[in-house]
Design an enzyme around this catalytic site. Sequence first.
Site, PDB file in Angstrom:
ATOM      1  N   ASN A 163      17.299  13.555   2.962  1.00 47.86           N
ATOM      2  CA  ASN A 163      17.581  14.991   2.952  1.00 47.86           C
ATOM      3  C   ASN A 163      17.320  15.552   4.346  1.00 47.86           C
ATOM      4  O   ASN A 163      16.202  15.956   4.679  1.00 47.86           O
ATOM      5  CB  ASN A 163      16.705  15.698   1.911  1.00 47.86           C
ATOM      6  CG  ASN A 163      17.018  17.180   1.816  1.00 47.86           C
ATOM      7  OD1 ASN A 163      17.901  17.700   2.499  1.00 47.86           O
ATOM      8  ND2 ASN A 163      16.279  17.883   0.968  1.00 47.86           N
ATOM      9  N   ARG A 213      -5.568   4.714  -3.230  1.00 46.38           N
ATOM     10  CA  ARG A 213      -6.063   3.873  -2.139  1.00 46.38           C
ATOM     11  C   ARG A 213      -6.946   4.767  -1.281  1.00 46.38           C
ATOM     12  O   ARG A 213      -6.526   5.833  -0.833  1.00 46.38           O
ATOM     13  CB  ARG A 213      -4.888   3.296  -1.342  1.00 46.38           C
ATOM     14  CG  ARG A 213      -5.308   2.337  -0.227  1.00 46.38           C
ATOM     15  CD  ARG A 213      -5.427   3.048   1.096  1.00 46.38           C
ATOM     16  NE  ARG A 213      -5.605   2.130   2.233  1.00 46.38           N
ATOM     17  CZ  ARG A 213      -5.823   2.527   3.477  1.00 46.38           C
ATOM     18  NH1 ARG A 213      -5.877   3.820   3.756  1.00 46.38           N
ATOM     19  NH2 ARG A 213      -5.975   1.648   4.439  1.00 46.38           N
ATOM     20  N   ASP A 268      -9.021   5.661   1.938  1.00 48.19           N
ATOM     21  CA  ASP A 268      -9.068   5.376   3.372  1.00 48.19           C
ATOM     22  C   ASP A 268     -10.512   5.429   3.899  1.00 48.19           C
ATOM     23  O   ASP A 268     -11.300   6.279   3.487  1.00 48.19           O
ATOM     24  CB  ASP A 268      -8.203   6.402   4.109  1.00 48.19           C
ATOM     25  CG  ASP A 268      -7.986   6.065   5.560  1.00 48.19           C
ATOM     26  OD1 ASP A 268      -7.477   4.968   5.838  1.00 48.19           O
ATOM     27  OD2 ASP A 268      -8.318   6.906   6.412  1.00 48.19           O
ATOM     28  N   GLU A 311     -10.367   0.832   1.124  1.00 45.78           N
ATOM     29  CA  GLU A 311     -10.080   0.184   2.396  1.00 45.78           C
ATOM     30  C   GLU A 311     -11.398  -0.262   3.021  1.00 45.78           C
ATOM     31  O   GLU A 311     -12.114   0.522   3.654  1.00 45.78           O
ATOM     32  CB  GLU A 311      -9.346   1.125   3.361  1.00 45.78           C
ATOM     33  CG  GLU A 311      -8.951   0.408   4.654  1.00 45.78           C
ATOM     34  CD  GLU A 311      -8.842   1.319   5.861  1.00 45.78           C
ATOM     35  OE1 GLU A 311      -8.280   0.879   6.878  1.00 45.78           O
ATOM     36  OE2 GLU A 311      -9.333   2.467   5.808  1.00 45.78           O
ATOM     37  N   ASP A 329      -1.306  -0.729   9.975  1.00 44.29           N
ATOM     38  CA  ASP A 329      -2.354  -0.841  10.993  1.00 44.29           C
ATOM     39  C   ASP A 329      -2.280  -2.137  11.795  1.00 44.29           C
ATOM     40  O   ASP A 329      -3.063  -2.328  12.732  1.00 44.29           O
ATOM     41  CB  ASP A 329      -3.737  -0.772  10.335  1.00 44.29           C
ATOM     42  CG  ASP A 329      -4.083   0.619   9.846  1.00 44.29           C
ATOM     43  OD1 ASP A 329      -3.686   1.593  10.512  1.00 44.29           O
ATOM     44  OD2 ASP A 329      -4.752   0.738   8.800  1.00 44.29           O
ATOM     45  N   ARG A 341       5.648   0.479  12.949  1.00 44.54           N
ATOM     46  CA  ARG A 341       6.098   1.632  12.161  1.00 44.54           C
ATOM     47  C   ARG A 341       7.534   2.036  12.496  1.00 44.54           C
ATOM     48  O   ARG A 341       7.884   3.211  12.448  1.00 44.54           O
ATOM     49  CB  ARG A 341       5.144   2.801  12.379  1.00 44.54           C
ATOM     50  CG  ARG A 341       3.702   2.476  12.012  1.00 44.54           C
ATOM     51  CD  ARG A 341       2.746   3.616  12.292  1.00 44.54           C
ATOM     52  NE  ARG A 341       1.369   3.254  11.935  1.00 44.54           N
ATOM     53  CZ  ARG A 341       0.314   4.077  12.023  1.00 44.54           C
ATOM     54  NH1 ARG A 341       0.491   5.318  12.454  1.00 44.54           N
ATOM     55  NH2 ARG A 341      -0.893   3.665  11.692  1.00 44.54           N
TER      56      ARG A 341
END
Length: 583
Positions: free
Chosen positions: A149, A326, A328, A357, A424, A472
């Site tokens: 979009n 999850r 962090d 994590e 990461d 990324r």
Amino acid sequence: MLKEAVFHRPKNNYAYLYKENTLHIRLQTKKDDVVKATLIYADPYNWDDSGWIYNKADMRLIASDQLFDYWQIEIYCKTRRIRYGFQLSDTKETLIYTEKGFYKEIPNDDTAYYFCFPFLNPIDQFQAPEWVKETVWYQIFPERFANGNEKINPPGTLPWGSTAPTPTNFFGGDFQGIINHLDYLVDLGISGIYFTPIFKAFSNHKYDTIDYMEIDPQFGDKRTFRKLVKACHQRGIRIMLDAVFNHSGYFFEPFQDVLKNQEKSIYKEWFHIESFPLRTEPAPNYDTFAYVGSMPKLNTEHPEVKSYLLKVASYWIEEFDIDGWRLDVANEVDHQFWRDFRRQVKSIKPDVYILGEIWHDSMPWLQGDQFDAVMNYPITSAALDFIAKEKIDVKEFVQQISNVLLSYPQNVNEVAFNLLGSHDTPRVLTHCNNQVEKAKLLYILLLTMPGSPCIYYGDEIGMTGEGDPGCRECMVWDDNEQNVELKSFLKKLIHVRKTEKAIANQGEFSFVKTGDNYFIYKLSQQHMEIYIIINPSNQALEVSLPVTKWNSAFDLWEEDDFNINTPIRCEENSFKIIKVNYS
């Protein structure tokens, strides 16, 4: 016998309730020292005129590392209570090891000598959601997966994949783009999606939260997110969100209030502030994530902070039916917060998955009162160091993997979050120096080891990239630019995992054979074993499976019957997956 090396404690990974009335007991001894270990055990109240009436059962040597051997036994406790000790023999002597020390004869005049597991209370059993064992995860960095979009693109959005990623550029990935490609994930065999943060934030990575109760507008709105969750659930895909509760972002309203009002701010105790006035340069005078001034650390011990964050955790489950969190930087948050967090979210949705994590020994968080699992980076490191980087030999690799698995109870290992790469880290193929066959061997490990495996978006099509921000890049959707052979390989491997009970249902794992540069492990269930041979060397080899009896054998990859009496040829940088039936 080296008595100083013998170790046991009746808790954690050395003694634990595995399933109803069933106890796993482990023992450590010096490597290559003890030749036989036997459990001495019974109900502590099982007496007659001659003394305590005990039983004996031989233990199995299940693994070794650089220094120690590890023995294990599974015991069914009918009365749900047990006292126990160990009878240990080397080539010269036999000793009895108990909680009180070593003896030459079995003491039966008082059970106080022995280790005690007072009662097998079901509530004390480590219990994680059953569905996690069979889930194959796919990690999505929403800003880089697909732009569906363009009307909600943030200012300065670049054409998709037009340049290399940086810490500050945007390409417009959003929820609609993910919805548009859900059938791609279904075809691959994915049954769970782990999203990096989706809440309103300043950066492209969204780990600097501005508002925990709002979707970042570049991804869409709550209506679109609800549509995404529903579409995933209809396809049998679970959803796990990333919770950044260790720290907020610079533009988080309470932190902005502190910047404005300083020591008069009603939020000053929400953070760990050393002094006023607040400063960010040359170094923050408040605690942060690492030394990043734009990520102030939250004071999770403060009642208001805890109440706010627990409301956040509850809201996204209650309103959108997400399936997991999850967490962090989970190791820097206090344990009591995570205990309260677990009680809160499990009261709303008992089978929600809680993943922390943590990159190091995580036993303090995995005792059933905090997390269901942690990100299993020690397994990642061992696999990459051996197969991709060739930094360690097969002996050290097996020792490292064994050490990780023995650090936790088996029911913890069964739901561990296994991965080869993430947002990461460098991508798998980059670690492998673009050697696709090496990457395939890593995926064999990932998809057949105990735990819940995760594939980082784009790795299945051979995307490359160093660590952040190189890992990324925008997802490549042009088939002509994808490694479709690697994608087909992973699709087939996921199918094998899902359809074979010993893999999908977490059969008992053990290494059975190692050579100069290869290894064999097996997954065992009743009447069946699956053997995985991995040869990461540049030479073909012939091996025989250590099987003494069998009814039939089948090559799961070649999809053909297999003669167990014939030596197995395993080509260079290759593998075999052999299923052996005993009845």
